[in-house]
Design an enzyme around this catalytic site. Sequence first.
Site, PDB file in Angstrom:
ATOM      1  N   LYS A   1       0.860  -1.185   0.000  1.00 46.46           N
ATOM      2  CA  LYS A   1       0.000   0.000   0.000  1.00 46.46           C
ATOM      3  C   LYS A   1       0.891   1.228   0.000  1.00 46.46           C
ATOM      4  CE  LYS A   1      -3.543   2.456   2.571  1.00 46.46           C
ATOM      5  NZ  LYS A   1      -4.565   2.378   3.615  1.00 46.46           N
TER       6      LYS A   1
ATOM      7  N   LYS B   1      -2.278  -1.486  -3.787  1.00 48.55           N
ATOM      8  CA  LYS B   1      -3.147  -0.308  -3.706  1.00 48.55           C
ATOM      9  C   LYS B   1      -2.313   0.944  -3.808  1.00 48.55           C
ATOM     10  CE  LYS B   1      -6.150   1.877  -0.382  1.00 48.55           C
ATOM     11  NZ  LYS B   1      -6.574   1.896   0.975  1.00 48.55           N
TER      12      LYS B   1
END
Length: 329
Positions: free
Chosen positions: A196, A254
């Site tokens: 992330k 992400k």
Amino acid sequence: MFPLRRNRRLRQNEAIRSLVREHVITPNDFLVPLFVVEGTGVKEEITSMPNYFRFSLDLLEDEVKTLWALGLKAVLLFVKVPDNLKDNNGTEALNPDGLMQRAIRTIKNVCPDMLVMTDVALDPYSSYGHDGIVDSGMIINDATNSVLAQMSLSHIQTGADFVAPSDMMDGRILEIRSLLENEGYHNAGIMSYSAKYASSFYGPFRDALDSAPVDMVDVPKDKKTYQMDVANRDEAIRETGQDIEEGADIVMVKPGIPYLDIVRDVKNNFNVPVAVYQVSGEYAMIKAASQNGWLDHDQVILESIMAFKRAGADIIASYFAKDVVKILG
Ligand code: PBG
């Protein structure tokens, strides 16, 4: 002589194109993010996410039934916590009757087969808007991990199928997994946000939950000490490998479209299902441009989702999930 291979032979009409098409999009691909708020009869549009809403629990019931009817069988829950319940330690996250816990029960009650995944991080509960506990201008890793593990246990005990830690603390998957095993929750799933990035594409999400880092002395202004540097690629493999060793069942990359290289790297390097998150800023961009008539809304959505499939994603978390199913008819 002309080259023996004319590639256009395989593109002459829809019949042949569909015969040789390498990827298809189906409702099975999607994880639907849902934003939950307190109150009754609340369905409020998020300003920076046109046509995406926060639901109170009563209306969440209808939404979940709608999703199920469309063939969307997995949701990812986020809650908007009232300011007066926020503190530095995310205490409210452990409340057995907190909004997240009630949301889990509500969904399992109306739609028992819906797969429920919950976001695990302190930011919606943090008075400072951080994913971890803040002390003297720093995010305290290990103390945060124990809260994340307790929070995960609470969600699983309440009936969630998977927890989805989105915080990027070191070692949190092991801590969560150990606690769940010790408590006998052997079938509890963990979908780790493994790679992330400290992205600026999360802006609309932070509006949705009012969860942006606050502007105060001794509070970090951004999440760069825990989320990954956007310049790094090899590091994503390290992060992901570690999360799998620590017990993650599904790993995630992400944001989505700007990080397709990472999705493919992760897919090629590991043998577990790979999820990708098409984040709020990606949604906002496509919505804004199509509202202006600058992009073809439906086609651009499908193209963006197909890009995830091509990159190797097995699971796609997207605010477009409902749109996609409707577009595909
Ligand atoms: C919080 C969290 C964020 C998102 C998912 N979980 C925001 C952040 O890390 O600041 C972003 C999702 C999106 O932008 O759609 N831990």
